[in-house]
Design an enzyme around this catalytic site. Structure first.
Site, mmCIF file in Angstrom:
data_model
loop_
_atom_site.group_PDB
_atom_site.id
_atom_site.type_symbol
_atom_site.label_atom_id
_atom_site.label_comp_id
_atom_site.label_asym_id
_atom_site.label_seq_id
_atom_site.Cartn_x
_atom_site.Cartn_y
_atom_site.Cartn_z
ATOM 1 N N GLU A 29 0.848 -1.200 0.000
ATOM 2 C CA GLU A 29 0.000 0.000 0.000
ATOM 3 C C GLU A 29 0.883 1.250 0.000
ATOM 4 O O GLU A 29 1.883 1.304 0.720
ATOM 5 C CB GLU A 29 -0.882 -0.016 1.251
ATOM 6 C CG GLU A 29 -2.220 0.627 1.046
ATOM 7 C CD GLU A 29 -3.102 -0.157 0.083
ATOM 8 O OE1 GLU A 29 -3.240 0.298 -1.067
ATOM 9 O OE2 GLU A 29 -3.638 -1.202 0.475
ATOM 10 N N THR A 31 2.791 2.133 -2.221
ATOM 11 C CA THR A 31 4.093 1.808 -2.819
ATOM 12 C C THR A 31 4.117 2.134 -4.312
ATOM 13 O O THR A 31 5.184 2.356 -4.869
ATOM 14 C CB THR A 31 4.412 0.312 -2.649
ATOM 15 O OG1 THR A 31 3.260 -0.437 -3.049
ATOM 16 C CG2 THR A 31 4.755 -0.018 -1.207
ATOM 17 N N SER A 122 -11.898 0.783 -5.047
ATOM 18 C CA SER A 122 -11.520 1.314 -6.352
ATOM 19 C C SER A 122 -12.627 1.273 -7.396
ATOM 20 O O SER A 122 -12.425 0.837 -8.531
ATOM 21 C CB SER A 122 -10.287 0.574 -6.864
ATOM 22 O OG SER A 122 -9.532 1.455 -7.619
ATOM 23 N N SER A 123 -13.787 1.755 -6.999
ATOM 24 C CA SER A 123 -14.864 1.892 -7.987
ATOM 25 C C SER A 123 -14.461 2.894 -9.063
ATOM 26 O O SER A 123 -14.890 2.776 -10.216
ATOM 27 C CB SER A 123 -16.156 2.343 -7.306
ATOM 28 O OG SER A 123 -16.054 3.672 -6.838
ATOM 29 N N ASP A 168 -4.423 0.708 -8.953
ATOM 30 C CA ASP A 168 -5.860 0.428 -9.069
ATOM 31 C C ASP A 168 -6.243 0.080 -10.510
ATOM 32 O O ASP A 168 -6.977 -0.877 -10.755
ATOM 33 C CB ASP A 168 -6.681 1.644 -8.628
ATOM 34 C CG ASP A 168 -6.486 1.976 -7.162
ATOM 35 O OD1 ASP A 168 -5.914 1.142 -6.433
ATOM 36 O OD2 ASP A 168 -6.902 3.080 -6.752
#
Ligand code: ADP
Ligand code: MG
Length: 377
Positions: A29, A31, A122-123, A168
């Site tokens: 995360e 990163t 992550s919509s 994402d």
């Protein structure tokens, strides 16, 4: 069902239907914008786009979230920073395609989704990737999933104005069913790491805390800037280039406020490496890596919140193998790894803890590693 909604709104049939999934990042995360590593899976939940080309240059956008409303835009007049609201995500994709030299025109597009919005799943990337895949298909563009992911990221960065990394969009475009996606954000190299929780007697729970983050606020951008400053002070292209063995010496050369950021990024890249090591052989061993990742996000990166911390502590105390917040932070969702026999008890404990603390009841779902963006029909 939604093909009928499309006909009702636009007066003709769609040319096809495309889908792109939300994602849960297992580990890695904050990163991606440090050129580092991450390990997302795609969810079964997707954003679906029904689309038909138009030859008058109009982009007409509708979502089942806002029934009966159509946003109408002129593709030639699209400029970043407008007030399109949700329509900025699909419009941004069309803008990014045109800026990259693809002579795409207008379309009628209807969006439907079972990815909760603003829940850290992550919509937004799923929405961008569904539209990017639809457009690429409709126009026969020779663009692979990596190129579409980069264009979707550019849409979010430059058109919507959210400075997100590329993880994402890469997850939504490139994940495969039954696998986690090892992503190197520097060169976008990917590797499918087989991961079947069910076969190992495990369950991945996703707990939506119902606390809605807003990555558009300055916090995310400030973290990014802090990481870039630290890399520059250390004379490195990015924090990914700092080896764990050199971490302590490097921390001594940095101002106090940057040290925890650097410690998180370097140890998090290392946790991705450890996770890949255990995922195939002994997936239960992923648990402690998740919990260590959460402690790092809470104590060093400081992007957790009371609700995500409560899920992690409660789940682990109730017998989960491990848990961590997933996504950018400041709310959102928590991923929990638990043995099948203990899953119901962990879910009950989390729900009870939320009730006792006076929080809105959390949403709890099982996550199955699923496929990336694709044409449905
Ligand atoms: P996340 O990506 O974690 O879900 P974001 O804040 O990045 O959260 O993106 C959420 C935004 O994406 C929503 O506010 C909305 O603008 C847009 N969005 C997501 N799903 C839909 C949908 N089904 N219909 C319209 N807009 C959507
Ligand atoms: Mg998002």
């Amino acid at each position: 069902m939604s093909a009928a909604v499309f006909r009702g709104l636009f007066g003709h049939d769609p040319e096809g239907e495309w889908a792109a999934p939300g994602r849960v990042n297992l580990i890695g995360e904050h990163t991606d914008y440090n050129d580092g590593f991450s390990l997302p899976i795609a969810l079964e939940q997707t954003v679906r786009a029904w689309a038909r080309r138009r030859d008058d240059g109009l982009l007409r956008l509708a979502s089942t979230r806002t029934p009966g409303r159509v946003v109408e835009l002129d593709v030639a007049a699209l400029v970043p920073g407008g007030d399109e609201g949700w329509a900025a995500y699909p419009a941004g994709v069309v803008w990014a395609l045109r800026r990259a030299g693809h002579a795409v025109g207008g379309a009628d597009v209807l969006i439907d989704s079972d990815v909760p919005a603003g829940a850290g799943l992550s919509s937004s990337a799923a929405l961008e990737c569904a539209v990017a895949t639809a457009y690429a298909d409709l126009h026969g563009l020779a663009l692979g999933p990596r190129e579409l992911a980069l264009l979707a990221q550019r849409a979010e960065n430059e058109f919507v104005g959210v400075p997100c990394g590329v993880m994402d969009q890469m997850a939504s475009m490139c994940c495969r069913a039954g696998s986690a996606l090892h992503l190197d954000a520097r060169d976008l190299a990917t590797r499918d790491i087989p991961f079947d929780p069910g076969a190992a007697g495990l369950v991945l729970l996703v707990v939506d805390t119902r606390v809605h983050h807003d990555l558009g606020d300055g916090a995310y951008a400030a973290l990014r800037t802090g990481c870039e400053r630290a890399a520059a002070l250390l004379g490195l292209p990015a924090l990914r280039d700092l080896a764990p063995a050199d971490l302590d010496a490097a921390l001594g050369r940095l101002p106090a406020e940057l040290r925890p950021l650097v410690r998180h990024v370097v140890t998090e890249d290392e946790r991705v490496r450890q996770a890949v090591d255990v995922l195939e052989k002994d997936p239960a061993a992923l648990g402690p890596i998740l919990t260590a990742g959460h402690a790092s996000l809470r104590d060093d990166y400081r992007v957790s919140c009371a609700e995500t911390d409560l899920v992690v502590t409660t789940a682990v105390a109730a017998g989960a193998l491990g848990a961590r917040m997933t996504g950018g932070g400041f709310g959102g969702s928590v991923v929990v790894l638990v043995e099948q026999g203990a899953a119901a008890g962990v879910a009950e404990a989390v729900t009870a803890a939320f009730a006792a603390a006076g929080h809105t009841a959390p949403g709890i779902h099982t996550a199955t590693p699923s496929r990336g963006a694709h044409r449905v029909r």
